[in-house]
Design a protein around this motif. Structure first.
Motif, short mmCIF file in Angstrom:
data_model
loop_
_atom_site.label_atom_id
_atom_site.label_comp_id
_atom_site.label_asym_id
_atom_site.label_seq_id
_atom_site.Cartn_x
_atom_site.Cartn_y
_atom_site.Cartn_z
N ASN A 83 0.70 -1.02 -0.06
CA ASN A 83 -0.03 -0.05 0.00
C ASN A 83 0.79 1.32 -0.03
OD1 ASN A 83 -2.38 -1.73 0.33
ND2 ASN A 83 -2.12 -1.31 2.49
N ILE A 84 0.28 2.48 -0.38
CA ILE A 84 0.85 3.70 -0.21
C ILE A 84 1.22 3.97 1.20
CG2 ILE A 84 0.43 6.10 -0.26
CD1 ILE A 84 -1.15 5.85 -2.64
N SER A 88 7.04 -2.45 4.51
CA SER A 88 7.18 -3.67 4.70
C SER A 88 5.88 -4.31 4.55
CB SER A 88 7.72 -4.30 6.01
OG SER A 88 6.57 -3.91 7.20
N LEU A 89 5.73 -5.74 4.35
CA LEU A 89 4.57 -6.36 3.96
C LEU A 89 3.47 -6.45 5.24
CD1 LEU A 89 6.10 -8.99 1.80
CD2 LEU A 89 4.74 -7.24 0.94
N GLU A 171 -0.64 -14.10 6.22
CA GLU A 171 0.45 -13.73 5.78
C GLU A 171 1.54 -12.68 6.46
OE1 GLU A 171 1.97 -15.15 3.11
OE2 GLU A 171 0.11 -16.49 2.59
N PHE A 172 2.62 -13.07 6.58
CA PHE A 172 3.61 -12.00 7.01
C PHE A 172 3.27 -11.57 8.75
CE2 PHE A 172 2.68 -11.09 2.75
CZ PHE A 172 3.94 -11.70 2.16
N PHE A 189 -3.88 -8.38 0.81
CA PHE A 189 -4.41 -7.12 1.26
C PHE A 189 -4.41 -7.38 2.53
CE2 PHE A 189 -5.31 -6.73 -3.15
CZ PHE A 189 -5.61 -5.42 -3.34
N PRO A 190 -3.79 -6.72 3.48
CA PRO A 190 -3.61 -6.95 4.88
C PRO A 190 -5.02 -6.41 5.73
CG PRO A 190 -1.98 -5.29 4.42
CD PRO A 190 -2.48 -5.68 3.30
N LEU A 191 -5.48 -6.86 6.58
CA LEU A 191 -6.61 -6.40 7.48
C LEU A 191 -6.14 -5.07 7.98
CD1 LEU A 191 -9.65 -6.64 8.49
CD2 LEU A 191 -8.56 -7.81 10.59
N ASN A 192 -6.68 -3.87 7.58
CA ASN A 192 -6.14 -2.58 7.90
C ASN A 192 -6.98 -1.70 8.74
OD1 ASN A 192 -7.91 -2.65 5.81
ND2 ASN A 192 -6.84 -0.71 4.81
N GLY A 193 -8.51 -2.02 8.67
CA GLY A 193 -9.26 -1.25 9.55
C GLY A 193 -9.42 0.11 8.52
#
Length: 260
Positions: A83-84, A88-89, A171-172, A189-193
């Motif tokens: 992401n912008i 890191s991942l 992941e990661f 795509f990480p869970l980001n809120g």
């Protein structure tokens, strides 16, 4: 063991056993020459070589200095690896309001560039959208990462989800959606809120949100199109108040940077 690096697009780790290699080498030969694409030649004695390994250096090719993953999409579109604002991942990156290009401390309608409800015509007159998509000046990916990148549209997300297999996984070290293409490459795509008002809804909140560059049609005059990820409901289109802070995953059709 003789080790060298080559310029495979994804630099996957491949091990070629000596027995396979030597099946193409006559017993009379004493040395093996490996010719690189740049013209360099590596020569070693056959009896000293145990195996040949193409080393994975852990990096993806880049566009404008930012790593991307080639998913083999029909459009040729390439999606960024992170992401912008991500370093890191495992870093979800920056939270940005729709049409703005920087993070801020508070995300409210009052401190948004287009406060209150705005029609399509009003947003066009303000120079924020054109043909229902953010203009370059208001596209965070274009402004932050450079002219080779842009924010994905709703259609870009549709193609991505149609052309990959989505799996809720970890992941990661963090949960999220892994989208794997037919060529074996994937993006995560990480869970980001997201950020709303004076607080951030973090990863303990079971949903994550990602902006598109697309204006929302038929859902009110204060929202735009986003995509939501959650273990319960999957990866699907939704809407968000434009002043909310969401993450952004850039896309590009530009040629990759030259290999160093």
């Amino acid at each position: 063991m003789f080790i060298f690096q080559t310029d495979f697009t994804m630099r996957k780790t491949i091990i070629i056993t000596l027995s396979l290699l030597l099946s193409f080498v006559t017993m009379a030969q004493k040395k093996i020459a490996i010719v690189m694409k740049n013209g360099d030649v590596a020569i070693n004695k056959q009896e000293l070589i145990d195996s040949i390994k193409i080393v994975d250096d852990g990096k993806n090719p880049t566009i404008g200095g930012h790593e991307f993953v080639d998913l083999g999409l029909p459009s040729g579109l390439k999606w960024a690896k992170m992401n912008i604002g991500s370093t890191s991942l495992s870093d979800v990156g920056a939270f940005i309001s729709w049409g703005e290009t920087e993070e801020k401390e508070i995300y409210t309608s009052k401190n948004y560039l287009a406060p209150g409800s705005k029609t399509e015509t009003q947003l066009e007159e303000m120079g924020i959208i054109e043909n229902r998509v953010l203009t370059k000046e208001h596209d965070a990916a274009y402004v932050v990462w450079g002219e080779k990148w842009r924010m994905p549209t709703e259609n870009d997300f549709r193609e991505l989800l149609k052309s990959t297999t989505a799996e809720w996984t970890e992941e990661f070290g963090i949960p999220g959606f892994k989208l794997t293409a037919k060529n074996g490459n994937f993006i995560f795509f990480p869970l980001n809120g997201h950020k709303a008002n004076e607080f951030k809804i973090d990863r303990d909140y079971p949903y994550g949100r990602y902006w598109t560059a697309s204006w929302s049609d038929g859902y009110g005059e204060s929202v735009s199109t986003s995509y939501e990820i959650s273990e319960e409901y999957g990866f699907d289109k939704t809407i968000d108040n434009r002043f909310n802070g969401l993450c952004i995953r850039p896309v590009s059709k530009a040629d990759p940077d030259p290999e160093e």
